[in-house]
Scaffold this motif. Structure first.
Motif, PDB file in Angstrom:
ATOM      1  N   LYS A 132     -10.507  -5.057   9.271  1.00  0.00           N
ATOM      2  CA  LYS A 132     -10.371  -3.699   8.730  1.00  0.00           C
ATOM      3  C   LYS A 132     -10.100  -3.701   7.234  1.00  0.00           C
ATOM      4  N   PHE A 133     -10.719  -2.791   6.552  1.00  0.00           N
ATOM      5  CA  PHE A 133     -10.564  -2.595   5.119  1.00  0.00           C
ATOM      6  C   PHE A 133      -9.158  -2.109   4.807  1.00  0.00           C
ATOM      7  N   LEU A 134      -8.561  -2.658   3.752  1.00  0.00           N
ATOM      8  CA  LEU A 134      -7.263  -2.192   3.282  1.00  0.00           C
ATOM      9  C   LEU A 134      -7.403  -1.427   1.968  1.00  0.00           C
ATOM     10  N   LEU A 135      -7.931  -2.115   0.940  1.00  0.00           N
ATOM     11  CA  LEU A 135      -8.125  -1.401  -0.325  1.00  0.00           C
ATOM     12  C   LEU A 135      -9.111  -2.103  -1.234  1.00  0.00           C
ATOM     13  N   HIS A 136      -9.481  -1.384  -2.298  1.00  0.00           N
ATOM     14  CA  HIS A 136     -10.499  -1.823  -3.234  1.00  0.00           C
ATOM     15  C   HIS A 136     -10.019  -1.575  -4.659  1.00  0.00           C
TER      16      HIS A 136
END
Lengths: 113, 112
Positions: A44-48
């Motif tokens: 899962k993506f957390l941040l960019h």
């Protein structure tokens, strides 16, 4: 060319303690991403980050997680205080622009006991 | 109607046989899809990608098929080898976004 480097590769900490994960992206990559895979589930993506700015932090689970990228080079992800459900593998990725050169690091396996 | 394969969390394959790994994606707006391979102790490694204006793309021993009607993606591996044992993830995104959404993953085990 060096790839995306993550440190440490493994970390075992007690509930309530603090842990800081580090990611060194590929040199010249402005985009840096954090992802997490909890045991047996999807990544899962957390941040960019784009350079030093947070572009999208919609995946951050709660305010116990703090990500920084001072100077737009390496990034740190701090978990304070750690909870049991934070256990998993944390991946960092970087890219030049968009999907160009999108490369993952080997991950940090975090175990909270 | 056209049938599509189910996603399986695990797949056991005899060495030399072909493997088919299925994935259902969630966002009809996604226009770019990637298959990743993750080996133990390593991060996801790019295998092959496909854009939404295509329905098939071939690489070396791998083929990706895209069915936008039913939002289904598959990865075919020809002549599966022991080194193909890994967890395989599909991922989706769209052109103006850099965030990847991953599927649940399929663990492939190759039997000698």
């Amino acid at each position: 060319e060096a790839g995306v480097t993550q440190f440490p590769s493994h970390s075992v900490i007690e509930k309530g303690q603090t842990v800081t994960l580090r990611c060194d992206p590929i040199s010249g990559h402005d985009n840096l991403y954090w992802y997490r895979r909890v045991m047996g589930k999807e990544i899962k993506f957390l941040l960019h980050f784009v350079k030093e700015s947070k572009q999208d932090e919609s995946g951050m689970p709660n305010n116990r997680f703090l990500a920084e990228r001072t100077g737009g080079t390496y990034s740190t992800l701090k978990v304070q205080p750690a909870e049991l459900e934070d256990s998993g593998v944390y991946f960092c990725a970087s890219s030049h622009t968009g999907m160009d050169g999108y490369t993952f690091g080997s991950g940090t396996r975090l175990t909270v006991v | 109607g056209e049938s599509v394969g189910l996603h399986l969390p695990t797949l056991s394959v005899q060495e030399g046989d072909n493997s088919i790994i299925n994935c259902a994606y969630s966002n009809s707006a996604s226009d770019y899809f990637i298959w990743y391979k993750q080996e133990s102790g390593k991060g996801p490694q790019f295998i092959i990608d496909i854009r939404s204006n295509m329905d098939k793309r071939q690489g070396q021993r791998v083929t990706v098929l895209l069915n936008k009607t039913v939002k289904h993606l598959s990865l075919q591996i020809a002549a599966t080898q022991p080194g193909d044992s890994a967890v395989y993830f599909c991922a989706e995104t769209f052109s103006n976004d850099y965030k990847l959404s991953f599927g649940a993953g399929t663990t492939v085990t190759v039997r000698a």
